[in-house]
Each structure stands twice: as structure tokens, then as C-alpha cells.
Design an enzyme around this catalytic site. Structure first.
Site, short mmCIF file in Angstrom:
data_model
loop_
_atom_site.label_atom_id
_atom_site.label_comp_id
_atom_site.label_asym_id
_atom_site.label_seq_id
_atom_site.Cartn_x
_atom_site.Cartn_y
_atom_site.Cartn_z
N CYS A 194 0.85 -1.20 0.00
CA CYS A 194 0.00 0.00 0.00
C CYS A 194 0.88 1.25 0.00
O CYS A 194 1.98 1.26 0.53
CB CYS A 194 -0.91 0.01 1.23
SG CYS A 194 -2.04 1.42 1.27
N ASP A 247 0.39 3.84 1.63
CA ASP A 247 0.35 4.46 2.97
C ASP A 247 1.77 4.77 3.48
O ASP A 247 2.64 3.89 3.45
CB ASP A 247 -0.36 3.48 3.93
CG ASP A 247 -0.74 4.14 5.25
OD1 ASP A 247 0.17 4.71 5.92
OD2 ASP A 247 -1.92 4.08 5.63
N ARG A 301 2.91 4.97 6.26
CA ARG A 301 3.34 4.23 7.45
C ARG A 301 3.79 2.81 7.13
O ARG A 301 4.11 2.04 8.04
CB ARG A 301 2.17 4.19 8.46
CG ARG A 301 1.76 5.58 8.93
CD ARG A 301 0.40 5.52 9.60
NE ARG A 301 -0.67 5.11 8.68
CZ ARG A 301 -1.93 4.94 9.03
NH1 ARG A 301 -2.30 5.14 10.29
NH2 ARG A 301 -2.83 4.58 8.15
N HIS A 340 -2.20 -4.01 4.96
CA HIS A 340 -2.01 -3.60 6.36
C HIS A 340 -3.35 -3.32 7.01
O HIS A 340 -4.32 -2.95 6.34
CB HIS A 340 -1.08 -2.38 6.44
CG HIS A 340 -1.66 -1.13 5.86
ND1 HIS A 340 -2.24 -0.14 6.63
CD2 HIS A 340 -1.78 -0.70 4.58
CE1 HIS A 340 -2.67 0.84 5.84
NE2 HIS A 340 -2.40 0.52 4.59
N CYS A 378 -6.17 0.15 6.91
CA CYS A 378 -5.93 0.71 5.57
C CYS A 378 -7.08 1.64 5.15
O CYS A 378 -8.24 1.24 5.13
CB CYS A 378 -5.78 -0.41 4.55
SG CYS A 378 -5.42 0.18 2.88
CO CO Z 1 -3.43 1.26 3.01
#
Ligand code: CO
Length: 206
Positions: free
Chosen positions: A40, A42, A44, A96, A99
Site C-alpha cells: 500500500c 500508505d 506508514r 495492512h 488501511c
Molecule cells: Co493502506
């Protein structure tokens, strides 16, 4: 505006050279990563950082909610390069918990373009509605859906002509499904690995 980035970069570069003189010269000659990571976008969930891998050790493709679209030229080009040019044998689809892309797929809010992107996750939510209903809370349902999205991604990667071709010529490529917990920083294996000689048409989990 980007001064901070340049400052950090210079500092990092100096530290790396102090730790290993010739570090960049070595990396400049070739890359031989062992893993291809589909994850992803993201911020993080940076592949290298959470796996403790250095530059040169993992080839990465990331998109919103780590969706594997069978017609995504970006993903397919990276996959083809990973398998055919770099000779990578370990492909990882990593989702994750928490999400936002998966969450968006469970909401009735219009996200315009992103709705097209996450449509496969909406489909999974309908397909696994009964399983998801068993989850204790809305957050638990989303996390379970994130797991289904990874398992589906593993299946789709396994169905690409790129992987089929690799298996046909005898390459032992394995596609693994992992999920990462933002709350504890840990990776979990979803035990849905597909390898060569996997019965045709049979997906992970039966
Ligand atoms: Co995500």
C-alpha cells in the site's frame, strides 16, 4: 521548501559512506534484490523500513490499498522486470490493518477516481459478506477485508501470464500474502502462498 529533505539526504549519504566505504559504488554496479513487494502507498508502510531491508534488497510497487488489477500496466511492468530481468523468486503482496483504501471501499461516500481503483475491494466485501459479518466490530471487519484483499491479490498475481510463463519454464517463483499491523509494527503471514505446481484454478484457502 525541500531544504529539510536535502539536509537529511546529505546526512544519510555521509553516514552510509562512513559505515561502508564503497557502498554507493557497489550499489551503482547492479541490483540483485531477493524480493518483489506489492504494498500500500500508505506512508506508514514503507517496504524497506518495516522489513529492515537496505537499498538494493527489495524491488517495490505500491498503490492505494495494494490492489492487484489484472490490467495495471504499472504493476505488470514492475512484475515483469522483477521476474524476467532481476530473476526475483519471492513475490510478496502485503496489506495492512487500518488501511484507508480498504475503509473507503466499505463506505458509501463518493471518492470519484479512487472508487474505480478500489472497486475490487467492494466486490470482495460483497463476496465475503457472511464471513465479514462474523467480525466483532467495524474495524475488525475492515481488517478482515484487508486480509481478503491480500489473498485475492496473491491469486491475481499468480494468474498473470508473467508468472504462468515463469512457472512453465521451471522458475520456482512463490507468491506470498502478508499483512502488517500498524499498531504493533509486525508482519503476519496469511498462509496463502501460491507456488509452482499449484493446482490450476484452485486458489489459496480452498
Ligand atoms: Co493502506
Amino acid at each position: 521548501m525541500l531544504r529539510d529533505l536535502f539536509d537529511r539526504n546529505r546526512e544519510w549519504s555521509v553516514t552510509r559512506k562512513q559505515e561502508e566505504p564503497g557502498y554507493f559504488a557497489r550499489l551503482a554496479t547492479r541490483q540483485a534484490p531477493e524480493y518483489f513487494w506489492i504494498g500500500c502507498s500508505d506512508s506508514r508502510v514503507p517496504a524497506n523500513v518495516i522489513t529492515g531491508l537496505d537499498p538494493g534488497e527489495v524491488f517495490v510497487h505500491r498503490n492505494v490499498a495494494n490492489v492487484v488489477h489484472s490490467s495495471d500496466m504499472n504493476l505488470l511492468s514492475a512484475l515483469e522486470f522483477a521476474i524476467d530481468a532481476l530473476g526475483i523468486r519471492q513475490v510478496i503482496v502485503c496489506g495492512h490493518y487500518g488501511c484507508a483504501g480498504v475503509r473507503a471501499a466499505t463506505e458509501e461516500i463518493v471518492h470519484e477516481l479512487a472508487d474505480h481503483w478500489i472497486e475490487p475491494i467492494r466486490r470482495l466485501a460483497r463476496q465475503y459478506a457472511i464471513d465479514l459479518a462474523c467480525a466483532g466490530s467495524a474495524a475488525a471487519r475492515r481488517d478482515r477485508l484487508a486480509e481478503f484483499n491480500v489473498i485475492e491479490g496473491v491469486r491475481r498475481v499468480a494468474e498473470t501470464p508473467i508468472i504462468r510463463r515463469a512457472w512453465a519454464r521451471g522458475d520456482d517463483v512463490a507468491i506470498h500474502g502478508l499483512i502488517y499491523g500498524i499498531e504493533d509494527g509486525l508482519l503476519r503471514d496469511l498462509d496463502c502462498t501460491i507456488r509452482r505446481n499449484h493446482p490450476a484454478g484452485e486458489g489459496p484457502g480452498g
